[in-house]
Design a protein around this motif. Sequence first.
Motif, mmCIF file in Angstrom:
data_model
loop_
_atom_site.group_PDB
_atom_site.id
_atom_site.type_symbol
_atom_site.label_atom_id
_atom_site.label_comp_id
_atom_site.label_asym_id
_atom_site.label_seq_id
_atom_site.Cartn_x
_atom_site.Cartn_y
_atom_site.Cartn_z
ATOM 1 N N GLU A 70 0.786 -1.234 0.080
ATOM 2 C CA GLU A 70 0.155 0.032 0.008
ATOM 3 C C GLU A 70 0.717 1.266 -0.241
ATOM 4 O O GLU A 70 0.990 1.920 -1.020
ATOM 5 C CB GLU A 70 -0.896 -0.022 1.121
ATOM 6 C CG GLU A 70 -1.845 0.978 1.338
ATOM 7 C CD GLU A 70 -2.755 1.093 2.509
ATOM 8 O OE1 GLU A 70 -3.577 0.162 2.568
ATOM 9 O OE2 GLU A 70 -2.844 1.802 3.663
ATOM 10 N N ALA A 95 -5.989 -4.721 0.078
ATOM 11 C CA ALA A 95 -6.944 -4.181 -1.003
ATOM 12 C C ALA A 95 -6.709 -2.839 -1.588
ATOM 13 O O ALA A 95 -7.099 -2.618 -2.694
ATOM 14 C CB ALA A 95 -8.208 -3.882 -0.142
ATOM 15 N N THR A 96 -5.708 -2.115 -0.866
ATOM 16 C CA THR A 96 -5.166 -0.646 -1.688
ATOM 17 C C THR A 96 -4.284 -1.164 -3.061
ATOM 18 O O THR A 96 -4.548 -0.584 -3.971
ATOM 19 C CB THR A 96 -4.686 0.085 -0.772
ATOM 20 O OG1 THR A 96 -5.194 0.158 0.385
ATOM 21 C CG2 THR A 96 -4.279 1.565 -1.394
ATOM 22 N N THR A 105 -5.014 8.247 -0.640
ATOM 23 C CA THR A 105 -6.146 8.714 -1.541
ATOM 24 C C THR A 105 -6.162 8.072 -3.110
ATOM 25 O O THR A 105 -4.909 7.904 -3.568
ATOM 26 C CB THR A 105 -6.357 10.255 -1.419
ATOM 27 O OG1 THR A 105 -5.351 10.832 -2.185
ATOM 28 C CG2 THR A 105 -6.572 10.823 -0.072
ATOM 29 N N ALA A 106 -7.226 8.334 -3.720
ATOM 30 C CA ALA A 106 -7.073 7.987 -5.009
ATOM 31 C C ALA A 106 -6.241 8.964 -5.863
ATOM 32 O O ALA A 106 -5.663 8.333 -6.848
ATOM 33 C CB ALA A 106 -8.589 7.924 -5.852
ATOM 34 N N GLY A 127 -7.535 -1.711 -10.322
ATOM 35 C CA GLY A 127 -8.939 -0.768 -10.229
ATOM 36 C C GLY A 127 -9.817 -1.526 -9.522
ATOM 37 O O GLY A 127 -11.220 -1.215 -9.701
ATOM 38 N N LEU A 128 -9.518 -2.728 -8.846
ATOM 39 C CA LEU A 128 -10.810 -3.497 -8.405
ATOM 40 C C LEU A 128 -11.214 -3.123 -6.968
ATOM 41 O O LEU A 128 -9.900 -3.256 -6.432
ATOM 42 C CB LEU A 128 -10.263 -4.983 -8.329
ATOM 43 C CG LEU A 128 -10.351 -5.573 -9.448
ATOM 44 C CD1 LEU A 128 -9.832 -7.322 -9.696
ATOM 45 C CD2 LEU A 128 -11.864 -5.801 -10.221
ATOM 46 N N LYS A 129 -12.411 -2.970 -6.605
ATOM 47 C CA LYS A 129 -12.636 -2.273 -5.176
ATOM 48 C C LYS A 129 -12.991 -3.471 -4.504
ATOM 49 O O LYS A 129 -13.726 -3.067 -3.235
ATOM 50 C CB LYS A 129 -13.438 -1.416 -5.417
ATOM 51 C CG LYS A 129 -12.960 0.077 -5.711
ATOM 52 C CD LYS A 129 -13.540 1.185 -5.333
ATOM 53 C CE LYS A 129 -12.885 2.508 -5.563
ATOM 54 N NZ LYS A 129 -13.551 3.682 -5.261
ATOM 55 N N LYS A 148 -4.915 5.599 4.628
ATOM 56 C CA LYS A 148 -4.776 4.948 3.539
ATOM 57 C C LYS A 148 -4.605 6.027 2.348
ATOM 58 O O LYS A 148 -5.081 7.309 2.613
ATOM 59 C CB LYS A 148 -6.112 4.469 3.096
ATOM 60 C CG LYS A 148 -6.575 3.030 3.310
ATOM 61 C CD LYS A 148 -7.779 2.410 2.703
ATOM 62 C CE LYS A 148 -8.267 1.185 3.252
ATOM 63 N NZ LYS A 148 -7.291 0.126 3.192
ATOM 64 N N GLN A 186 -6.541 -2.325 -5.852
ATOM 65 C CA GLN A 186 -7.181 -1.294 -6.341
ATOM 66 C C GLN A 186 -6.429 -0.333 -7.134
ATOM 67 O O GLN A 186 -6.489 -0.123 -8.309
ATOM 68 C CB GLN A 186 -7.903 -0.229 -5.020
ATOM 69 C CG GLN A 186 -8.724 0.895 -5.697
ATOM 70 C CD GLN A 186 -9.395 1.691 -4.729
ATOM 71 O OE1 GLN A 186 -9.272 1.357 -3.677
ATOM 72 N NE2 GLN A 186 -9.720 3.104 -5.122
#
Length: 193
Positions: free
Chosen positions: A45, A126-127, A98-99, A134-136, A96, A130
């Motif tokens: 991450e 998970a980060t 940010t996008a 791009g999978l959430k 976390k 993503q």
Amino acid sequence: MAFQAALAALAHECSTCQRCPLAQGRQQVVVSRGNPLARLMLIGEAPGAQEDELGQPFVGRSGQLLDQLLAAAGLDSNQDAYICNGVKCRPPGNRKPTALELAACRPWLQHQIALVQPQVLVLVGATALQAVLGLKGPISQLRGQWQFFEGRACMPIFHPAYLLRNGSSQPGRPRDLTRADLVAVREHLLALR
Ligand code: URA
């Protein structure tokens, strides 16, 4: 450019990065550790406090557990893997990323993948899932399921910080599942040889 020179140039360019506000709070840009010639790349991450201080990814408690899990699967974290993060600077308070921060840092990650040319990616948490795919979806459902990124096999796994909070190694518990996921990664690497 020769491989080692290209890696050094990447590290140098990263060290002066100002692409997002995380640059202001960092002690160091945390680029990578491990073997850039490895066929396996692990992507986490973001650096935490110890990583920010030491300048290497996954060297704190999460990293120690990650090393142990890899070793249990027959993989040495420094010989058999190149390790990096979706975001290269520590977010304040270990929040976390940010996008926007992930997007700003994405070209560095792409550059690392292009240089190292790993055959297999492990998406740690998970980060990372993503950031790369791009999978959430919930990591509890996606872990252990092979995915593909630019033709490379990707294995999502639980983040070791989550495993530190869920310490049981009983069959079917998150640590045991992660061990099995990493064994699947090793077997996949062996089959690709
Ligand atoms: N967690 C991460 O995702 N990366 C690190 O480098 C350390 C902790």
